[in-house]
Design a protein around this motif. Structure first.
Motif, short mmCIF file in Angstrom:
data_model
loop_
_atom_site.label_atom_id
_atom_site.label_comp_id
_atom_site.label_asym_id
_atom_site.label_seq_id
_atom_site.Cartn_x
_atom_site.Cartn_y
_atom_site.Cartn_z
N THR A 1 3.78 -57.08 -24.60
CA THR A 1 2.52 -56.44 -25.05
C THR A 1 1.95 -57.43 -26.19
N VAL A 2 0.92 -57.23 -26.56
CA VAL A 2 0.29 -57.68 -27.77
C VAL A 2 -0.18 -56.88 -28.75
N GLY B 1 1.47 -54.52 -29.48
CA GLY B 1 1.85 -53.19 -29.04
C GLY B 1 1.08 -52.68 -27.86
N ARG B 2 0.03 -53.19 -27.40
CA ARG B 2 -0.72 -52.75 -26.05
C ARG B 2 -0.84 -53.76 -25.29
N GLY B 3 -1.19 -53.51 -24.09
CA GLY B 3 -1.34 -54.41 -23.06
C GLY B 3 -2.47 -55.63 -23.38
N PRO B 4 -2.08 -57.03 -22.93
CA PRO B 4 -3.01 -58.14 -23.47
C PRO B 4 -4.36 -57.99 -23.12
N ASP B 5 -4.91 -57.13 -22.02
CA ASP B 5 -6.23 -56.89 -21.68
C ASP B 5 -6.94 -55.79 -22.20
N GLU B 6 -6.16 -55.05 -22.91
CA GLU B 6 -6.73 -53.72 -23.28
C GLU B 6 -7.68 -53.65 -24.76
N HIS B 7 -8.66 -52.96 -24.71
CA HIS B 7 -9.47 -53.05 -26.10
C HIS B 7 -10.16 -51.56 -26.30
N GLU B 8 -10.43 -51.38 -27.63
CA GLU B 8 -10.78 -50.06 -28.12
C GLU B 8 -12.27 -49.77 -27.02
N PRO B 9 -12.25 -48.62 -26.65
CA PRO B 9 -13.44 -48.27 -25.73
C PRO B 9 -14.84 -48.58 -26.53
N ALA C 1 18.09 -52.84 -41.07
CA ALA C 1 17.55 -54.17 -41.10
C ALA C 1 16.54 -54.13 -39.70
N THR C 2 16.99 -53.46 -38.78
CA THR C 2 16.33 -53.20 -37.35
C THR C 2 14.95 -52.16 -37.62
N GLN C 3 15.35 -51.46 -38.23
CA GLN C 3 14.13 -50.35 -38.68
C GLN C 3 13.05 -50.97 -39.45
N THR C 4 13.48 -51.87 -40.55
CA THR C 4 12.50 -52.27 -41.25
C THR C 4 11.59 -53.18 -40.47
N LEU C 5 12.23 -53.84 -39.42
CA LEU C 5 11.42 -55.03 -38.61
C LEU C 5 10.37 -53.97 -37.86
N ASP C 6 10.94 -52.90 -37.16
CA ASP C 6 10.25 -51.98 -36.55
C ASP C 6 8.91 -51.36 -37.41
N GLU C 7 9.24 -51.10 -38.74
CA GLU C 7 8.25 -50.49 -39.50
C GLU C 7 7.14 -51.45 -39.89
N ALA C 8 7.74 -52.52 -40.12
CA ALA C 8 6.68 -54.05 -40.25
C ALA C 8 5.81 -54.15 -39.40
N ARG C 9 6.38 -53.77 -37.82
CA ARG C 9 5.46 -54.11 -36.70
C ARG C 9 4.57 -52.78 -36.55
N ASN D 1 -8.58 -43.30 -24.70
CA ASN D 1 -8.42 -44.59 -25.12
C ASN D 1 -7.02 -44.94 -24.99
N PRO D 2 -6.88 -45.37 -23.67
CA PRO D 2 -5.40 -46.10 -23.36
C PRO D 2 -4.75 -47.15 -24.27
N LYS D 3 -5.73 -47.73 -24.55
CA LYS D 3 -5.03 -49.17 -25.45
C LYS D 3 -4.62 -48.53 -26.63
N PHE D 4 -5.03 -47.59 -27.42
CA PHE D 4 -4.22 -46.93 -28.70
C PHE D 4 -3.35 -45.96 -28.39
N ALA D 5 -3.33 -45.35 -26.97
CA ALA D 5 -2.21 -44.47 -26.44
C ALA D 5 -0.87 -45.68 -26.18
N HIS D 6 -1.08 -46.84 -25.61
CA HIS D 6 -0.06 -47.71 -25.50
C HIS D 6 0.78 -47.93 -26.72
N THR D 7 -0.06 -48.50 -27.64
CA THR D 7 0.37 -48.93 -28.98
C THR D 7 1.30 -47.58 -29.61
N LEU D 8 0.65 -46.43 -29.43
CA LEU D 8 1.32 -45.41 -30.04
C LEU D 8 2.78 -44.94 -29.00
#
Lengths: 99, 287
Positions: free
Chosen positions: B25-26, B28-36, B84-92, B169-176
């Motif tokens: 992922t890039v 959090g979404r697919g590398p080729d996904e964009h906002e509609p 510590a892992t949650q901190t990195l999750d939240e930073a991401r 918006n599959p790109k945003f859905a994948h991020t989520l």
């Protein structure tokens, strides 16, 4: 829990349990060898099998390779909760978290 | 308890998260996904997307501050390691939602002004209630506020947004979907770690329940603000059903959306708090 199942049982066997062949359903939130033991939940209308129970903490369906029975213990790897299976309404099981 | 905490290893987190659902992922979404284009080309829709994404950034900045602050307050090393892992999750999460703002056309130099302009004041107050507990080094209240209340809210909000965006918006859905997977671990830690601690410290219950009451007030006020006033409709309504707890999000009115979101979150709060031995407190006045 072993790699062959997501549940353990301390319940005395009364009759043989039905076995289930589990396939991956696209759930990718755990390491690959565990993926077939979990699937996304489709909401209240999602009909659960007798080998399935919804994790009440993170709402993922936990799947066993054999029929579940009340008293079985199951493990939800996505949220790392342990729970015990109890009989629920409508012919499906529910899980209660063990702290 | 020790056995439960031993599951929270960095190695397990690496296998599940970076080497698992985030692999390839890039942001959090697919590398080729964009906002509609339907969003990018429509000023009203783009502004609405920026405004709603700012609320996610504000919530995740709070979660980052809380989880990192709780590391030093944690009474044992397995909890510190998990946080510590949650901190990195939240930073991401902060990063991927901030990146969405950039994808929607916000310039990097305008980021803080944009966040300030759109941040819901009630959401900011929600964060302040939690961060006061964290600042005081109160681990028990901090984890309930962070991993039960905030994460419980985020879990449901993200699920609603993912359901609503799957088709449009599959790109945003994948991020989520990646953030939802992270939230599963966070709520799991909250319930499993705090369930035993609440039983050991029953004298803390009133203070924690008051915090939950305050946070719930500001959360409901945030939801009310989000669904009041004119709502921006997508240029092309989704063709399929977007069912969320019995409500079709594709056809629901703002009032119906607010109702299903509030009812779902409050229902989850009550259930989760009850499981760990706390009693849900309704907000003091209707928000």
């Amino acid at each position: 829990m072993t790699t062959s199942d997501a549940s353990t049982s301390e319940v005395a066997p009364d009759k043989p349990r039905r076995q289930y062949d589990l396939d991956e359903t696209g759930f990718n939130e755990v390491p690959k060898k565990w993926r077939k033991f979990y699937r996304h939940w489709g909401g209240p209308g999602d009909k659960l099998g007798r080998n399935e129970v919804v994790c009440p903490v993170c709402k993922i369906v936990i799947r066993s390779a054999r029929e579940l029975r009340p008293g079985d213990k199951v493990y939800c790897m996505p949220c790392m909760s342990r729970m015990i299976v109890v009989e629920g309404p409508d012919d499906h099981f529910i899980a209660e978290v063990i702290f | 308890m020790a056995d439960f905490l031993s599951q929270y290893s960095i190695q397990r987190w690496i296998e599940m998260c970076p080497q698992g659902y985030l692999e390839n992922t890039v942001y959090g979404r697919g590398p080729d996904e964009h906002e509609p284009e339907a969003i990018l080309d429509d000023t009203e829709q783009r502004d609405a997307a920026i405004s709603s994404t700012v609320q996610l950034v504000v919530g995740e900045r709070c979660a980052l501050a809380a989880s990192s602050g709780l590391i030093n307050a944690a009474p044992d090393y397995p909890s510190k390691r998990f946080l510590a892992t949650q901190t990195l999750d939240e930073a991401r999460h902060v990063e991927v939602f901030t990146q969405r703002l950039f994808d929607l056309g916000v310039k990097k130099d305008d980021l803080e002004d944009t966040v300030q302009e759109h941040a819901n004041p009630n959401l900011v107050k929600f964060a302040e209630v939690l961060l006061e507990k964290v600042g005081n080094g109160d681990f028990l209240a901090g984890v309930v506020g962070q991993n039960i209340v905030l994460e419980g809210m985020a879990f449901t909000v993200f699920e609603l947004l993912e359901t609503a965006n799957k088709e449009l918006n599959p790109k945003f859905a994948h991020t989520l979907s990646g953030t939802i997977a992270d939230e599963r671990r966070h709520v799991g830690f909250g319930e499993n770690r705090i369930g035993s601690l609440v039983r050991e410290h029953p004298e803390k219950k009133p203070e924690i329940e008051q915090m939950q009451q305050e946070m719930t007030y500001y959360m409901l006020a945030t939801f009310a603000d989000a669904f009041s006033g004119p709502q921006v409709q997508p240029a092309e309504p989704p063709t399929g059903e977007a069912d969320f707890h019995g409500t079709n999000l594709a056809t629901a009115t703002p009032e119906e959306m607010e109702a299903v979101l509030s009812n779902t979150v409050l229902g989850e709060f009550k259930t989760r708090l009850d499981r760990i031995g706390l009693e849900y407190q309704s907000p003091p006045v209707p928000a």
